[in-house]
Design a protein around this motif. Sequence first.
Motif, PDB file in Angstrom:
ATOM      1  N   TYR A  55     -12.645   5.380   3.606  1.00 41.95           N
ATOM      2  CA  TYR A  55     -12.186   3.981   3.630  1.00 41.95           C
ATOM      3  C   TYR A  55     -11.483   3.675   2.314  1.00 41.95           C
ATOM      4  N   ALA A  56     -10.325   3.006   2.442  1.00 45.82           N
ATOM      5  CA  ALA A  56      -9.613   2.531   1.254  1.00 45.82           C
ATOM      6  C   ALA A  56     -10.167   1.148   0.928  1.00 45.82           C
ATOM      7  N   LEU A  57     -10.508   0.953  -0.332  1.00 47.73           N
ATOM      8  CA  LEU A  57     -11.178  -0.302  -0.720  1.00 47.73           C
ATOM      9  C   LEU A  57     -10.346  -1.091  -1.720  1.00 47.73           C
ATOM     10  N   ASN A  58     -10.397  -2.397  -1.594  1.00 52.57           N
ATOM     11  CA  ASN A  58     -10.017  -3.236  -2.720  1.00 52.57           C
ATOM     12  C   ASN A  58     -11.363  -3.621  -3.329  1.00 52.57           C
ATOM     13  N   LEU A  59     -11.675  -2.978  -4.469  1.00 57.29           N
ATOM     14  CA  LEU A  59     -13.047  -3.029  -4.993  1.00 57.29           C
ATOM     15  C   LEU A  59     -13.513  -4.456  -5.281  1.00 57.29           C
ATOM     16  N   PRO A  83      -9.919  -8.443  -2.239  1.00 57.92           N
ATOM     17  CA  PRO A  83     -11.149  -7.850  -2.778  1.00 57.92           C
ATOM     18  C   PRO A  83     -12.275  -7.993  -1.766  1.00 57.92           C
ATOM     19  N   GLY A  84     -13.002  -6.881  -1.535  1.00 60.37           N
ATOM     20  CA  GLY A  84     -14.085  -6.900  -0.539  1.00 60.37           C
ATOM     21  C   GLY A  84     -13.617  -6.459   0.834  1.00 60.37           C
ATOM     22  N   GLN A  85     -12.342  -6.159   0.976  1.00 56.08           N
ATOM     23  CA  GLN A  85     -11.845  -5.656   2.264  1.00 56.08           C
ATOM     24  C   GLN A  85     -11.547  -4.158   2.166  1.00 56.08           C
ATOM     25  N   ALA A  86     -11.588  -3.512   3.339  1.00 57.66           N
ATOM     26  CA  ALA A  86     -11.378  -2.071   3.396  1.00 57.66           C
ATOM     27  C   ALA A  86     -10.488  -1.734   4.579  1.00 57.66           C
ATOM     28  N   ALA A  87      -9.835  -0.538   4.508  1.00 55.89           N
ATOM     29  CA  ALA A  87      -9.099  -0.011   5.674  1.00 55.89           C
ATOM     30  C   ALA A  87      -9.607   1.401   5.926  1.00 55.89           C
ATOM     31  N   ARG A  88      -9.878   1.681   7.188  1.00 53.38           N
ATOM     32  CA  ARG A  88     -10.225   3.063   7.566  1.00 53.38           C
ATOM     33  C   ARG A  88      -9.032   3.927   7.178  1.00 53.38           C
ATOM     34  N   ILE A  89      -9.263   5.089   6.565  1.00 50.70           N
ATOM     35  CA  ILE A  89      -8.133   5.924   6.118  1.00 50.70           C
ATOM     36  C   ILE A  89      -8.475   7.393   6.317  1.00 50.70           C
ATOM     37  N   PHE A  90      -7.432   8.199   6.485  1.00 49.11           N
ATOM     38  CA  PHE A  90      -7.634   9.628   6.737  1.00 49.11           C
ATOM     39  C   PHE A  90      -6.867  10.457   5.697  1.00 49.11           C
ATOM     40  N   THR A  91      -7.290  11.722   5.545  1.00 50.92           N
ATOM     41  CA  THR A  91      -6.697  12.613   4.538  1.00 50.92           C
ATOM     42  C   THR A  91      -5.176  12.678   4.694  1.00 50.92           C
ATOM     43  N   GLY A  92      -4.490  12.482   3.587  1.00 54.23           N
ATOM     44  CA  GLY A  92      -3.028  12.588   3.595  1.00 54.23           C
ATOM     45  C   GLY A  92      -2.336  11.278   3.882  1.00 54.23           C
ATOM     46  N   ALA A  93      -3.103  10.245   4.275  1.00 48.99           N
ATOM     47  CA  ALA A  93      -2.481   8.952   4.599  1.00 48.99           C
ATOM     48  C   ALA A  93      -2.122   8.196   3.322  1.00 48.99           C
ATOM     49  N   LYS A  94      -1.116   7.315   3.454  1.00 45.92           N
ATOM     50  CA  LYS A  94      -0.704   6.495   2.308  1.00 45.92           C
ATOM     51  C   LYS A  94      -1.793   5.455   2.028  1.00 45.92           C
ATOM     52  N   VAL A  95      -2.154   5.368   0.769  1.00 47.57           N
ATOM     53  CA  VAL A  95      -3.159   4.381   0.365  1.00 47.57           C
ATOM     54  C   VAL A  95      -2.448   3.032   0.193  1.00 47.57           C
TER      55      VAL A  95
END
Length: 394
Positions: A55-59, A83-95
Amino acid sequence: MISVEEAIQIVKDNATSISGSELISLEIAVGRTLSEGPKSPLNLPSFRQSAMDGYALNLSDSHRYEVVDEVKAGDEVDINLEPGQAARIFTGAKVPDSANSIVIQENVIREENQIKLQGKPKPGDFIRNIGEQIEKGSIPLDKGHTLNPSSLGLLKSLGIQEVEVVKNLRAAVIVTGNELVESGQELKEGQIYESNSAVIEAALKSKGIYEVNQITIRDNLDDTISQLRTALDENDLVLISGGISVGEYDFVGKALKTLEVEELFYRVLQKPGKPLFFGKRNETFVFALPGNPASTLTCFYIYVNLLIDLCKAENHPGLLRIKLPINQDYGNKFGRALFLKARVNNESVEILDHQASSTMISFAKANALVYIPAQTKEIHKGDPVETIFLPYGS
Ligand code: AMP
Ligand code: MG
């Protein structure tokens, strides 16, 4: 007769770097040596990439994050994480630009559209930054680097399609012997299948030399002279197999003299490969390699390989040599230096059976040659011995 060390020194003293380079496609570049380090046209990675599935986080200070979107490898990203939100993310994906950390999925408990973190992620975790591997404009591989499969991968990943490499030596391989028959034909009494040309050509290919003029000569002085003259005129490197010994039907030495090839050395205190000849005529180098198959290949690896590397101005000329403990006692009763077909296993080296210069069975199974100097009469189990690593050796 000269020592192995003197012979190697003579090769080093006489090698001249090839002038001239050519632009070639990466497709045919393996084994070729860069004459110019290519400049990277982009940053690698060129965008911030996730190094893991997670998961990509905005800490934020909380352990709980709301999952608001998903980014797969290859997706364009247009997400703004608070802040406090996240996106499901996979290897190699753009953050997403708004994310500053990745938490790996193993460290998360998913509860519907929320995740609970097990640990405390730090800014930058599992994010591959722009240019982290290679910066745009930098030169990742230097002049003098020989392209291996991974070099091709690296350059391809930068979008590079062509490279400037040192020109190749024009090489000829001449095999000599009345007894030789090409495979596919029937063997008559006294004949053998010719095999050295395949060995030398494969070894040349591993040096990036794919085009080779192949010539077969019978044991006859006039033919040897005329074919050798043409080969010398048309090539930068002439490799002759057989006919360099002292038998009545060994005509190579006489032909080399007739054609005024300058002798740089002839006969080396070594086994196999004693009657090795190295010479030069104008700008063309000549090796006459003793015809026994294991002698031919040993001389190739120790001397020809080195000369080619030096001519290409390769950054690490010659084969890698490391001292390793030998796993048995070994006697040298020959008064010559030995190159023994061997296998490196873990941290020791084993001398293989069948060391005769006429057989390739041990060479085929070897991944190294053990060098035993002429003056060494005996070595004992555990003694460090110079071990020369062979290409393809694994
Ligand atoms: P020479 O150096 O010509 O005296 O050859 C030494 C040994 O190597 C002889 O047994 C030859 O038959 C063998 N030999 C020479 N040339 C070749 C070759 N091209 N392929 C296989 N064996 C060879
Ligand atoms: Mg012969």
